[in-house]
Motif scaffolding. Structure first.
Motif, mmCIF file in Angstrom:
data_model
loop_
_atom_site.group_PDB
_atom_site.id
_atom_site.type_symbol
_atom_site.label_atom_id
_atom_site.label_comp_id
_atom_site.label_asym_id
_atom_site.label_seq_id
_atom_site.Cartn_x
_atom_site.Cartn_y
_atom_site.Cartn_z
ATOM 1 N N ARG A 1 4.445 -0.569 -41.607
ATOM 2 C CA ARG A 1 4.619 0.831 -42.564
ATOM 3 C C ARG A 1 4.810 1.236 -41.695
ATOM 4 O O ARG A 1 6.023 2.004 -41.994
ATOM 5 N N LEU A 2 4.161 1.356 -40.641
ATOM 6 C CA LEU A 2 4.178 2.516 -39.294
ATOM 7 C C LEU A 2 5.406 2.602 -39.222
ATOM 8 O O LEU A 2 6.144 3.540 -38.796
ATOM 9 N N THR A 3 6.224 1.291 -38.488
ATOM 10 C CA THR A 3 7.513 1.307 -38.045
ATOM 11 C C THR A 3 8.472 1.545 -39.007
ATOM 12 O O THR A 3 9.209 2.066 -38.208
ATOM 13 N N GLY A 4 8.995 1.061 -40.294
ATOM 14 C CA GLY A 4 9.478 1.268 -41.118
ATOM 15 C C GLY A 4 9.618 2.760 -41.053
ATOM 16 O O GLY A 4 10.364 3.459 -41.504
ATOM 17 N N HIS A 5 8.304 3.429 -41.524
ATOM 18 C CA HIS A 5 8.371 4.956 -41.661
ATOM 19 C C HIS A 5 9.315 6.176 -40.237
ATOM 20 O O HIS A 5 10.395 7.296 -39.454
ATOM 21 N N ASP A 6 9.025 5.373 -38.939
ATOM 22 C CA ASP A 6 9.743 5.623 -37.491
ATOM 23 C C ASP A 6 11.016 5.508 -37.513
ATOM 24 O O ASP A 6 11.649 6.478 -37.194
ATOM 25 N N ARG A 7 10.851 4.338 -37.928
ATOM 26 C CA ARG A 7 13.267 4.312 -38.145
ATOM 27 C C ARG A 7 13.186 4.357 -38.865
ATOM 28 O O ARG A 7 14.885 5.586 -38.987
ATOM 29 N N GLU A 8 13.231 5.587 -40.227
ATOM 30 C CA GLU A 8 13.497 5.961 -41.577
ATOM 31 C C GLU A 8 13.240 7.766 -40.334
ATOM 32 O O GLU A 8 14.615 8.475 -40.690
ATOM 33 N N LEU A 9 12.390 8.411 -40.042
ATOM 34 C CA LEU A 9 13.003 9.095 -39.437
ATOM 35 C C LEU A 9 13.592 9.200 -38.169
ATOM 36 O O LEU A 9 14.011 10.358 -38.205
ATOM 37 N N CYS A 10 13.810 8.556 -37.381
ATOM 38 C CA CYS A 10 14.677 8.570 -36.626
ATOM 39 C C CYS A 10 16.015 8.377 -37.132
ATOM 40 O O CYS A 10 17.089 8.699 -36.160
ATOM 41 N N ARG A 11 16.564 8.062 -38.377
ATOM 42 C CA ARG A 11 17.374 7.616 -38.953
ATOM 43 C C ARG A 11 18.032 9.357 -39.524
ATOM 44 O O ARG A 11 19.022 9.818 -39.569
ATOM 45 N N LEU A 12 17.283 9.431 -39.835
ATOM 46 C CA LEU A 12 16.961 11.323 -40.386
ATOM 47 C C LEU A 12 17.628 12.505 -39.486
ATOM 48 O O LEU A 12 17.770 12.907 -39.129
ATOM 49 N N ALA A 13 17.003 12.198 -38.589
ATOM 50 C CA ALA A 13 17.253 12.688 -37.443
ATOM 51 C C ALA A 13 16.899 11.712 -35.693
ATOM 52 O O ALA A 13 16.433 11.760 -34.787
ATOM 53 N N PRO A 14 18.428 11.094 -35.570
ATOM 54 C CA PRO A 14 18.404 10.383 -34.597
ATOM 55 C C PRO A 14 18.625 11.419 -32.538
ATOM 56 O O PRO A 14 17.962 10.282 -31.604
ATOM 57 N N ALA A 15 18.550 12.473 -33.186
ATOM 58 C CA ALA A 15 18.230 13.558 -31.582
ATOM 59 C C ALA A 15 16.703 12.961 -31.585
ATOM 60 O O ALA A 15 17.196 13.597 -30.198
ATOM 61 N N VAL A 16 16.348 13.008 -31.798
ATOM 62 C CA VAL A 16 15.224 13.315 -31.764
ATOM 63 C C VAL A 16 14.016 11.941 -31.048
ATOM 64 O O VAL A 16 13.313 11.903 -30.534
ATOM 65 N N CYS A 17 14.699 11.320 -31.808
ATOM 66 C CA CYS A 17 14.694 9.510 -31.821
ATOM 67 C C CYS A 17 15.049 9.059 -30.308
ATOM 68 O O CYS A 17 15.820 7.932 -30.015
ATOM 69 N N THR A 18 15.044 9.765 -28.886
ATOM 70 C CA THR A 18 15.217 8.970 -27.587
ATOM 71 C C THR A 18 13.611 8.538 -27.624
ATOM 72 O O THR A 18 12.561 8.919 -27.056
ATOM 73 N N ALA A 19 14.709 7.365 -26.557
ATOM 74 C CA ALA A 19 12.866 6.337 -25.387
ATOM 75 C C ALA A 19 12.132 8.052 -24.711
ATOM 76 O O ALA A 19 12.729 8.642 -24.121
#
Length: 126
Positions: free
Chosen positions: A95-113
């Motif tokens: 569930r946490l991984t799913g939330h993380d993916r959704e957040l990264c989909r909404l703000a891809p610039a924030v989801c860098t390694a």
């Protein structure tokens, strides 16, 4: 006699310019003055832009340092928490991984390694 008449006429404001050289020189001088004014305006804009950019860079570095401090504090608290060694329930982890993916989909610039943490002990709780 002719020279004296020319000097007197010149002194009284009479100009004799059969080839229009004075007008040509005037236009050239006006062109140079306009170019100098444009150049000065461009330099002013460059300076204003450099000042604005320096302020933006400074604010960015301050924010980055604040985020880094907050992240380090949170990571230390997470490592020292009483349940840090307890593995997560697989359903909760998914569930946490799913939330993380959704957040990264909404703000891809924030989801860098993330950069590796030198204080990381290498033992994951999952």
């Amino acid at each position: 006699m002719l020279g004296a008449a020319l000097l007197i006429g010149h002194g009284l404001g009479f100009r004799w310019d059969p080839f229009g050289l004075a007008e040509t020189r005037l236009k050239a001088a006006q062109g140079r003055a306009a170019a100098a004014a444009d150049d000065a305006a461009a330099r002013r804009l460059e300076i204003e832009g450099a000042i604005d950019l320096a302020g933006r860079i400074d604010r960015h570095h301050q924010r980055a340092a604040a985020v880094e401090r907050a992240t380090a504090r949170s990571a230390a608290e997470a490592r020292n928490a009483h349940d840090a060694a307890t593995p997560l329930d697989p359903y909760r982890a998914a569930r946490l991984t799913g939330h993380d993916r959704e957040l990264c989909r909404l703000a891809p610039a924030v989801c860098t390694a993330a950069a590796p943490d030198p204080a990381d002990r290498g033992d994951d709780a999952m």
